[in-house]
Design a protein around this motif. Sequence first.
Motif, short mmCIF file in Angstrom:
data_model
loop_
_atom_site.label_atom_id
_atom_site.label_comp_id
_atom_site.label_asym_id
_atom_site.label_seq_id
_atom_site.Cartn_x
_atom_site.Cartn_y
_atom_site.Cartn_z
N UNK A 150 0.34 -1.41 0.32
CA UNK A 150 -0.16 0.33 -0.25
C UNK A 150 0.49 1.16 0.61
N UNK A 151 2.19 1.19 0.65
CA UNK A 151 2.88 2.57 0.68
C UNK A 151 3.44 2.72 -0.89
N UNK A 154 2.44 5.74 -2.70
CA UNK A 154 4.04 6.50 -3.00
C UNK A 154 4.07 6.63 -4.71
N UNK A 155 3.62 5.61 -5.92
CA UNK A 155 4.14 5.86 -7.76
C UNK A 155 2.48 6.59 -7.56
N UNK A 156 1.41 6.46 -6.49
CA UNK A 156 0.53 7.38 -7.02
C UNK A 156 1.31 8.89 -7.38
N UNK A 158 0.89 11.25 -9.96
CA UNK A 158 0.39 12.70 -9.51
C UNK A 158 1.17 13.98 -10.10
N UNK A 159 2.20 14.11 -9.97
CA UNK A 159 2.90 14.69 -9.74
C UNK A 159 4.08 15.33 -10.79
N UNK A 160 3.64 14.55 -11.36
CA UNK A 160 4.53 14.33 -13.09
C UNK A 160 3.59 14.45 -13.99
N UNK A 161 2.26 14.25 -13.28
CA UNK A 161 1.32 14.95 -14.58
C UNK A 161 0.80 16.03 -14.43
N UNK A 162 1.28 16.75 -12.94
CA UNK A 162 0.38 17.75 -13.08
C UNK A 162 1.44 18.97 -13.60
#
Length: 157
Positions: free
Chosen positions: A54-55, A59-61, A65-69
């Motif tokens: 889960x961690x 972290x991957x999510x 998200x940061x890369x998408x932003x």
Amino acid sequence: MADNDILARSRDAGADAVQKATDAVDQFVSQLNDASDRLNKRSEDQVRQAQEFMTDAFERGRKATERLVESVDKELRSQIAALRKEMQQLERRLNEAGRRAGVPTARKAAAKKTAAKKTAAKKAPAKKAPAKKTAAKKTAAKKTAAKKAPAKKAAGR
């Protein structure tokens, strides 16, 4: 004495049976404890693995998200820069066309408007009350004319 001997042997046999049963129960409880410990260890390992999974997933999510932003931000900045460049080119072309036609450029016109506003602000305003009354009379005249127009159309048919 034979009765004592039988009693002693019976007592010894009973004690041996109880001891064997006690040893068997102790051994069973020990095996049960060992199995329970192994099961608990496996459960703890599974819980730890699930937490790590889960961690890692979170972290991957978060990174995705940061890369998408960042990607969206970069694309928006690029689009805005291209739009600014196009607007500047359009402004230059409009100014050039205006110069050819003899029309002042937008910046010169804006400067003239600003100067005119400053000059008008310094002068005393003229009486405007009579102008308002004439505007009200014109509005009434328009309303009267508007009411008469449908009647003429109806009469013409």
